[in-house]
Design an enzyme around this catalytic site. Sequence first.
Site, PDB file in Angstrom:
ATOM      1  N   LYS A  16       0.839  -0.955  -0.035  1.00  0.00           N
ATOM      2  CA  LYS A  16       0.052  -0.026   0.042  1.00  0.00           C
ATOM      3  C   LYS A  16       0.900   1.354   0.115  1.00  0.00           C
ATOM      4  O   LYS A  16       1.846   1.246   0.664  1.00  0.00           O
ATOM      5  CB  LYS A  16      -0.988  -0.071   1.200  1.00  0.00           C
ATOM      6  N   SER A  64      -9.781   2.385   3.023  1.00  0.00           N
ATOM      7  CA  SER A  64      -8.863   3.118   2.077  1.00  0.00           C
ATOM      8  C   SER A  64      -7.848   2.246   1.363  1.00  0.00           C
ATOM      9  O   SER A  64      -7.285   2.588   0.530  1.00  0.00           O
ATOM     10  CB  SER A  64      -8.171   4.127   2.915  1.00  0.00           C
ATOM     11  N   SER A  71     -10.139  -0.070   7.278  1.00  0.00           N
ATOM     12  CA  SER A  71      -9.491   0.045   5.888  1.00  0.00           C
ATOM     13  C   SER A  71      -9.143  -1.208   5.380  1.00  0.00           C
ATOM     14  O   SER A  71      -8.507  -1.252   4.278  1.00  0.00           O
ATOM     15  CB  SER A  71      -8.934   1.315   5.971  1.00  0.00           C
TER      16      SER A  71
END
Length: 495
Positions: free
Chosen positions: A78, A158, A182
């Site tokens: 990420k 997210s 998330s």
Amino acid sequence: MSDLNKLGLAEARDALRKGDVTSVELTESCLKAIEDADALNAFVHKTPEIALERAKAADERIKGGDAPSMCGLPIGIKDLFCTKGVPSQAASKILDGFKPEYESTVSQQLADAGAVMLGKLNMDEFAMGSSNETSVYGNAVSPWRRGNDDAQLTPGGSSGGSASAVAADLCLAATGTDTGGSIRQPAAFVGITGIKPTYGRCSRWGIVAFASSLDQAGPMTKNVRDAAIMLETMCGHDAKDSTSAELAVPNFEAMLTGDIKGKKIGIPKEYRMDGMPAEIEKLWSEGAEMLKAAGAEIVDISLPHTKYALPAYYVIAPAEASSNLARYDGVRYGRRAQLAQGDGITEMYEKTRAEGFGHEVQRRVMVGTYVLSAGFYDAYYNRARRVRTLIKKDFEDVFAAGVDAILTPATPSAAFGLGEMTEADPVQMYLNDVFTVTVNLAGLPGISVPAGLDKQGLPLGLQLIGRPWEEGDLLNTAYALENAAGFVAKPGKWW
């Protein structure tokens, strides 16, 4: 072997050990899948050279016979994790051009274990969002579609790029972070497994901060066994993170027996929300029945302060964000606005932050600054902290009464279309976190397991919440649920 990118971590690890496949072959298969999947916008910084270099080194290490479980396995990282020499932007314009000179502890541990980094994954800006629509790179897109409908769906947020990449078999697994859901919400939206460990189990050092008392890294994988394998590598004490727990990390994979006889699973009445879709309600009941059939005892429990969780979270998280994001001022790194003749330092701060931060980040920074201001500190921030303590005590009381895990829905709906929840009403978007934020406020481990499809053919997930530091036990309960649910659906390839 064809379609090597479709393997999970455990299958690929075993094939590598047997010599049926090399890490270079695995990595090349994933790199080709990534090249063909630009429509998903999941990978935003591709690192094929680093990937092939690490894959070659992993193959040598495997030949030597001393390779850990993650060695040679291609994964995505990420964009919130700092990666040395590779852009790490947290999906924000304000960090444009930032290439850190250091590596986050979690990504370093994965690299040390021989994992192969394929590139950086899309996300909501500074991890603020539930749909991956606040990214400077544009929206990440789910590989799933509603029946024959061509509308693009959110992969959740997210960690939307991570979810999309794992579900579409662009990588074998990915790192995510979870501040209010998330990891678990996107995992549920795309039919994969995502675990948020106990706060302090994974180091936060080198992960761009959103809300420091809530943020926690975790793996997003194709199944529970893979989550156990990757989580073990990501965990461990780190002297560079004062909130990191000095606890031994167990062999999580060895704890996956699937035997949950005699375990007490709590069903909280407060999670039965008004207007909950019948499909979510049905899936939840079926999940409880599955665990009961596997030998667990199902008990009704009460978590009375649940209804205050979202408002408390949306005071605490923006307050910490406003403090953490004060460092982005155009002085030391990242973007600096063009200044007019006669502009001073105040104008530089204002212009840089106005053009560097997106609307959602600006909204949360302003809310956070407001609740921390002199006149409102007690009325909002301190009150929210007291509510947080009560929410934590609710869980402590339930666990003290002998409950081993808590079963809830992971999300209030299946994935929605990109653009369907517009900026006009941000509160609608915030309601997506209704089942997940309590876990972050209480610092507990939580896992999302895919358990079924809705009538439009989209994945739905169930969440299990565990006792603090007992991720192994939680993973085993999730393993039993996964075996009973038998979820094998994959998105049809349209990209």
